[in-house]
Design a protein around this motif. Sequence first.
Motif, PDB file in Angstrom:
ATOM      1  N   ASN A   1      87.523 -13.928  41.967  1.00  0.00           N
ATOM      2  CA  ASN A   1      85.655 -13.438  41.500  1.00  0.00           C
ATOM      3  C   ASN A   1      86.254 -14.713  39.856  1.00  0.00           C
ATOM      4  O   ASN A   1      85.055 -14.957  39.269  1.00  0.00           O
ATOM      5  CB  ASN A   1      85.621 -12.316  41.423  1.00  0.00           C
ATOM      6  CG  ASN A   1      83.967 -12.220  42.315  1.00  0.00           C
ATOM      7  OD1 ASN A   1      83.306 -12.197  42.394  1.00  0.00           O
ATOM      8  ND2 ASN A   1      84.424 -10.932  42.489  1.00  0.00           N
TER       9      ASN A   1
ATOM     10  N   LEU B   1      80.243  -8.571  37.189  1.00  0.00           N
ATOM     11  CA  LEU B   1      81.269  -7.790  37.793  1.00  0.00           C
ATOM     12  C   LEU B   1      81.428  -6.467  38.049  1.00  0.00           C
ATOM     13  O   LEU B   1      81.474  -6.042  39.954  1.00  0.00           O
ATOM     14  CB  LEU B   1      82.546  -8.402  37.641  1.00  0.00           C
ATOM     15  CG  LEU B   1      82.666 -10.044  38.322  1.00  0.00           C
ATOM     16  CD1 LEU B   1      84.023 -10.728  37.594  1.00  0.00           C
ATOM     17  CD2 LEU B   1      82.480 -10.344  39.829  1.00  0.00           C
TER      18      LEU B   1
ATOM     19  N   GLN C   1      78.506  -4.980  41.400  1.00  0.00           N
ATOM     20  CA  GLN C   1      79.139  -5.611  42.154  1.00  0.00           C
ATOM     21  C   GLN C   1      80.338  -5.204  43.089  1.00  0.00           C
ATOM     22  O   GLN C   1      80.364  -3.963  43.985  1.00  0.00           O
ATOM     23  CB  GLN C   1      79.807  -7.191  42.246  1.00  0.00           C
ATOM     24  CG  GLN C   1      79.131  -7.940  42.059  1.00  0.00           C
ATOM     25  CD  GLN C   1      79.281  -9.844  42.242  1.00  0.00           C
ATOM     26  OE1 GLN C   1      80.494  -9.852  43.042  1.00  0.00           O
ATOM     27  NE2 GLN C   1      79.190 -10.553  41.188  1.00  0.00           N
ATOM     28  N   TYR C   2      81.445  -4.450  41.896  1.00  0.00           N
ATOM     29  CA  TYR C   2      82.086  -3.340  42.734  1.00  0.00           C
ATOM     30  C   TYR C   2      81.149  -1.932  43.424  1.00  0.00           C
ATOM     31  O   TYR C   2      81.853  -1.568  43.921  1.00  0.00           O
ATOM     32  CB  TYR C   2      82.787  -2.988  41.885  1.00  0.00           C
ATOM     33  CG  TYR C   2      84.284  -2.455  41.849  1.00  0.00           C
ATOM     34  CD1 TYR C   2      85.187  -2.679  42.845  1.00  0.00           C
ATOM     35  CD2 TYR C   2      84.279  -0.741  40.990  1.00  0.00           C
ATOM     36  CE1 TYR C   2      85.788  -1.481  42.691  1.00  0.00           C
ATOM     37  CE2 TYR C   2      84.758  -0.485  41.930  1.00  0.00           C
ATOM     38  CZ  TYR C   2      86.406  -1.091  42.399  1.00  0.00           C
ATOM     39  OH  TYR C   2      87.451   0.419  42.871  1.00  0.00           O
TER      40      TYR C   2
ATOM     41  N   PHE D   1      79.522  -2.401  46.257  1.00  0.00           N
ATOM     42  CA  PHE D   1      80.640  -2.198  47.274  1.00  0.00           C
ATOM     43  C   PHE D   1      81.268  -0.894  47.777  1.00  0.00           C
ATOM     44  O   PHE D   1      81.103  -0.473  48.860  1.00  0.00           O
ATOM     45  CB  PHE D   1      81.607  -3.243  46.761  1.00  0.00           C
ATOM     46  CG  PHE D   1      82.697  -3.732  47.814  1.00  0.00           C
ATOM     47  CD1 PHE D   1      83.394  -3.669  49.112  1.00  0.00           C
ATOM     48  CD2 PHE D   1      84.259  -2.434  47.297  1.00  0.00           C
ATOM     49  CE1 PHE D   1      84.178  -3.551  50.071  1.00  0.00           C
ATOM     50  CE2 PHE D   1      84.844  -2.107  48.161  1.00  0.00           C
ATOM     51  CZ  PHE D   1      85.082  -2.835  49.298  1.00  0.00           C
ATOM     52  N   VAL D   2      81.784  -0.138  46.546  1.00  0.00           N
ATOM     53  CA  VAL D   2      82.734   0.950  46.392  1.00  0.00           C
ATOM     54  C   VAL D   2      81.497   1.425  47.568  1.00  0.00           C
ATOM     55  O   VAL D   2      81.620   2.516  48.871  1.00  0.00           O
ATOM     56  CB  VAL D   2      82.622   1.897  45.397  1.00  0.00           C
ATOM     57  CG1 VAL D   2      83.279   3.385  45.538  1.00  0.00           C
ATOM     58  CG2 VAL D   2      84.112   0.711  44.868  1.00  0.00           C
TER      59      VAL D   2
ATOM     60  N   GLN E   1      87.705  -8.187  51.033  1.00  0.00           N
ATOM     61  CA  GLN E   1      87.761  -7.024  50.630  1.00  0.00           C
ATOM     62  C   GLN E   1      88.261  -5.974  51.913  1.00  0.00           C
ATOM     63  O   GLN E   1      88.850  -4.979  51.524  1.00  0.00           O
ATOM     64  CB  GLN E   1      86.020  -6.767  49.775  1.00  0.00           C
ATOM     65  CG  GLN E   1      86.134  -7.312  48.958  1.00  0.00           C
ATOM     66  CD  GLN E   1      84.956  -7.271  48.111  1.00  0.00           C
ATOM     67  OE1 GLN E   1      84.224  -6.878  48.960  1.00  0.00           O
ATOM     68  NE2 GLN E   1      84.779  -7.507  47.242  1.00  0.00           N
TER      69      GLN E   1
END
Length: 285
Positions: A3, A36, A39-40, A43-44, A250
Amino acid sequence: MVNVAPGDPVAVMMEKKADAETIDRIREQMGLNEPLPKQYITFVKNAATGDFGNSYFQKLPISTLLARGFKVTGTLALSVLVFSIVFGLFMGILSAVFRGRALDRIIMFISTLGMAMPSFFLAIILQLIFGLWLRVLPISGLNSINSYVLPTISLGMIYGASIARLTRTNMLDALNQDYIRTARAKGVSERKIVLLHGLKNASIPILTYLGTLIKNILGGSVLVETVFAINGIGTLLVEGIMKRDIPVIQGCTIYIAFVFVIANLIIDLAYGFIDPRIRVTRGER
């Protein structure tokens, strides 16, 4: 890291055919305009349920792509593992038994050369010799059993050479122990001494190295897979990085981490089967 690196996955996906307004709209639809940290966290949360998202370019679930890649990489890894163990143990035992002789020096030279030569360079040499000059083996893809020969040798040579040197060192140490001299004094055959007593007691360091070998192979041997145009985990990861396909990167990262954990667990459990002294029960503690 992807990113913060220069470039935009949406711009790459659109091949610069869309205007800035269209690119911004697609980025918003894909959630790439979010901060970010957000976004993280997203995702988790999704990864905890087994959802790694979809590839930006292939439009397929990451789990599907990983399953396809693992089928190829797993088959190649098995063949490399078998080749490395058979080649390494055989050469290492011969070198230890004929220590200081011409055969020992030849084997050690081959092992040193195998460890020093990069796998991708050996892959190119094998392609030239057996693929282009002799025309006896395919040089790309995995269309038949013969297609695994060159990639297996390219990957397995460096690991097999390391196993050979490790086997020789530990075999020499084991064969100089008092219990080996006692076995010889009792008239035990040399073959039984070498294979049953010597190799068994020299196998712990070898087993430790096998754990590293398994992790490296299953993690995806990127360069060799690229040279032979093999669509495994390594190729999938390279393509994801080149195209900035973040879900693919990822997913491959999580896969490699999972392989490392499982390989370490298997090796730790195997120690107890080889050497019962390593087993420590809760009651003994």
